[in-house]
Write an enzyme that holds these catalytic residues in place. Structure first.
Site, mmCIF file in Angstrom:
data_model
loop_
_atom_site.group_PDB
_atom_site.id
_atom_site.type_symbol
_atom_site.label_atom_id
_atom_site.label_comp_id
_atom_site.label_asym_id
_atom_site.label_seq_id
_atom_site.Cartn_x
_atom_site.Cartn_y
_atom_site.Cartn_z
ATOM 1 N N ASP A 164 1.014 -1.246 -0.063
ATOM 2 C CA ASP A 164 -0.420 0.406 -0.383
ATOM 3 C C ASP A 164 0.816 1.212 -0.374
ATOM 4 O O ASP A 164 1.715 1.490 1.503
ATOM 5 C CB ASP A 164 -0.660 0.266 1.086
ATOM 6 C CG ASP A 164 -2.368 0.809 1.283
ATOM 7 O OD1 ASP A 164 -2.188 1.450 0.212
ATOM 8 O OD2 ASP A 164 -3.423 1.206 2.023
ATOM 9 N N GLY A 187 -4.772 4.441 -0.696
ATOM 10 C CA GLY A 187 -5.293 3.186 -1.358
ATOM 11 C C GLY A 187 -4.830 2.749 -2.954
ATOM 12 O O GLY A 187 -4.844 2.221 -3.527
ATOM 13 N N TYR A 207 24.134 31.232 -30.334
ATOM 14 C CA TYR A 207 25.031 30.682 -31.135
ATOM 15 C C TYR A 207 23.557 29.730 -32.092
ATOM 16 O O TYR A 207 24.439 29.213 -33.042
ATOM 17 C CB TYR A 207 25.976 30.182 -30.842
ATOM 18 C CG TYR A 207 24.776 28.513 -29.194
ATOM 19 C CD1 TYR A 207 24.025 27.555 -29.956
ATOM 20 C CD2 TYR A 207 24.998 29.126 -28.092
ATOM 21 C CE1 TYR A 207 23.765 26.771 -29.149
ATOM 22 C CE2 TYR A 207 24.506 27.803 -27.369
ATOM 23 C CZ TYR A 207 23.538 27.287 -27.950
ATOM 24 O OH TYR A 207 23.094 25.646 -26.893
ATOM 25 N N SER A 211 19.673 19.439 -17.750
ATOM 26 C CA SER A 211 19.509 21.132 -18.504
ATOM 27 C C SER A 211 20.007 21.212 -19.681
ATOM 28 O O SER A 211 19.911 22.045 -20.264
ATOM 29 C CB SER A 211 19.269 21.314 -17.358
ATOM 30 O OG SER A 211 20.263 21.154 -16.924
ATOM 31 N N GLY A 212 21.005 20.205 -19.446
ATOM 32 C CA GLY A 212 21.908 20.061 -20.996
ATOM 33 C C GLY A 212 23.466 20.703 -20.625
ATOM 34 O O GLY A 212 23.807 20.817 -21.924
ATOM 35 N N HIS A 222 31.640 17.300 -24.472
ATOM 36 C CA HIS A 222 31.555 17.208 -26.474
ATOM 37 C C HIS A 222 32.641 17.338 -27.078
ATOM 38 O O HIS A 222 34.158 17.938 -25.929
ATOM 39 C CB HIS A 222 30.027 17.662 -27.019
ATOM 40 C CG HIS A 222 30.235 19.444 -26.541
ATOM 41 N ND1 HIS A 222 30.890 20.160 -27.523
ATOM 42 C CD2 HIS A 222 29.269 19.966 -25.699
ATOM 43 C CE1 HIS A 222 31.095 21.295 -26.444
ATOM 44 N NE2 HIS A 222 29.742 21.288 -26.322
ATOM 45 N N CYS A 251 29.316 24.069 -20.624
ATOM 46 C CA CYS A 251 30.110 22.597 -21.620
ATOM 47 C C CYS A 251 31.172 22.685 -20.913
ATOM 48 O O CYS A 251 32.003 23.343 -20.756
ATOM 49 C CB CYS A 251 29.393 22.658 -22.631
ATOM 50 S SG CYS A 251 27.562 21.640 -23.044
#
Length: 407
Positions: A234, A238, A320, A334-335, A339, A358
């Site tokens: 439970d 419910g 950009y 969020s990004g 890379h 980044c």
């Protein structure tokens, strides 16, 4: 010869003797009909003063059945039982409206029966039975009940997936389809074990999402098992858990990288041994990279990026537009990514921080991360002006002090 006759005097004598006998407790009553003293009344009858001798007295059946007849919203984990006192069960059967029979077991003495097979959600069941009392009289009866409706059936998504191989920093996560109010009941239903013997704890980020991690990173090349038994639990209001599942997760080598925003470097190690260091560019002063531990989430050979997703519009010096980047590894929902830096940023890696948060690397460094690191491996960002990312923006669990992790 003439027959004898009684004289008036003799008759009187005989009557007097009879009266005398009666007065002394003789066989006949003084002035009434014949009576046997042993049967002076029905209540005094020796045959009927002992129960069951002339007219047997049978103790009534005592019957207890669960669930109650016509019960609704019955937990499918509940056991269907029938118990009889002062008698025995001859037959019992439990069947769904669709005709599926549920297995059951009768006790050796016939006093109880219980379903042994599982029940389904949102299903009407009928159980019929025959019971016999002490006099051998048989009684047949039928009852029905309905299990928890689909609207009260709670599911959960589990990550990592069963059999998945992940890094040492990967928390275990369950995301529920319904709010969990009985957190203690859910935690009790989830047993986590590891071949390394590491203990851990739960952290609730919301009423629908909980994670589990040990105090320190999982031991390299260990195995973690989640034995989840939420069927019938439970969750509150419910809402009932609808599954049991065992999930095995394999932990790989310990792969840790350090991204230094001051030194403009990205250094990686495997099982404590440095395997490479590459020049990097991190977030600039307007968009500083998040500090602390960032756990690798997923990877894309090419990832499309859009400046509008971080609130930038044309005319903004930081705008950009849209571009594609190579060898992208996600660090936050969020990004933030690791890379390959864009062509325009390539002359500045190792010298200046100019990204939008980044970690930008050259082709060799970005490709090494893409090829060698995976979900659950970790990057620690140091010497950045950025704050910690939200703990649920990706896997920020390791930025929560252990003494505050369990809540």
């Amino acid at each position: 010869m003439a027959p004898k006759t009684w004289s008036t005097g003799r008759k009187a004598a005989v009557l007097a003797a009879a009266c005398a006998l009666a007065a002394g407790g003789g066989v006949f009553a003084a002035a009434g009909p014949l009576a046997h003293p042993s049967f002076a009344s029905e209540a005094g009858s020796p045959e009927r003063s002992t129960q069951g001798l002339a007219f047997p007295v049978v103790a009534p059946l005592k019957l207890a059945a669960a669930p109650a007849d016509a019960a609704v919203q019955v937990n499918p984990a509940a056991t269907v039982t029938l118990k009889v006192g002062n008698g025995r069960i001859e037959r019992a059967a439990l069947t769904s409206d669709s005709g599926d029979a549920v297995d059951g077991k009768l006790s050796a003495d016939g006093s109880s029966w219980a379903a042994t097979g599982p029940l389904q959600f949102n299903t009407r069941y009928t159980y019929s039975y025959s019971v016999v009392d002490g006099a051998g009289r048989s009684t047949d009866a039928t009852r029905s009940f309905t299990t928890v409706s689909t609207a009260n059936e709670a599911d959960a998504a589990i990550y990592p997936l069963d059999g998945m191989k992940v890094g040492v920093a990967q928390p275990l996560q369950l995301t529920f389809s319904e709010p969990v109010l009985n957190r203690a009941a859910v935690e009790k239903a989830i047993k986590v074990s590891s071949t390394s013997g590491q203990a851990g704890d739960f952290h609730w980020y919301s009423n629908t999402m909980v994670r589990y991690r040990p105090q320190n990173f999982w031991a390299a090349n260990s195995t973690v098992t989640m034995d989840i038994k939420l069927f019938g639990v439970d969750l509150g209001k419910g809402q009932i858990g609808n599954f049991n599942k065992k999930v095995t997760v394999h932990i790989g080598d310990k792969k840790v990288a350090i991204a230094d925003a001051k030194a403009h470097t990205f250094t990686a190690s495997v099982n404590g041994r440095q395997v490479g260091s590459w020049p990097a560019t991190l977030g600039d002063t307007r968009f500083p990279s998040a500090r602390g531990y960032l756990v690798l989430m997923e990877q894309y050979r090419v990832e499309h990026m859009d400046a509008s997703t971080i609130g930038l519009k044309p005319g903004d010096p930081a705008y950009y537009g849209q571009l594609d980047v190579n060898y992208a590894t996600r660090l936050t929902t969020s990004g933030e990514f690791i890379h390959q830096a864009t062509e325009s940023a390539m002359p500045y890696i190792g010298k200046v921080n100019l990204s939008h948060g980044c970690i930008g690397l050259g082709p060799a460094g970005a490709k090494w991360v893409f090829d060698n690191m995976t979900t659950g491996d970790v990057v620690q960002v140091v010497n950045t002006g950025g704050d910690y990312a939200a703990n649920d923006d990706g896997y920020g669990d390791w930025n929560i002090p252990w003494v505050k992790y369990a809540n």
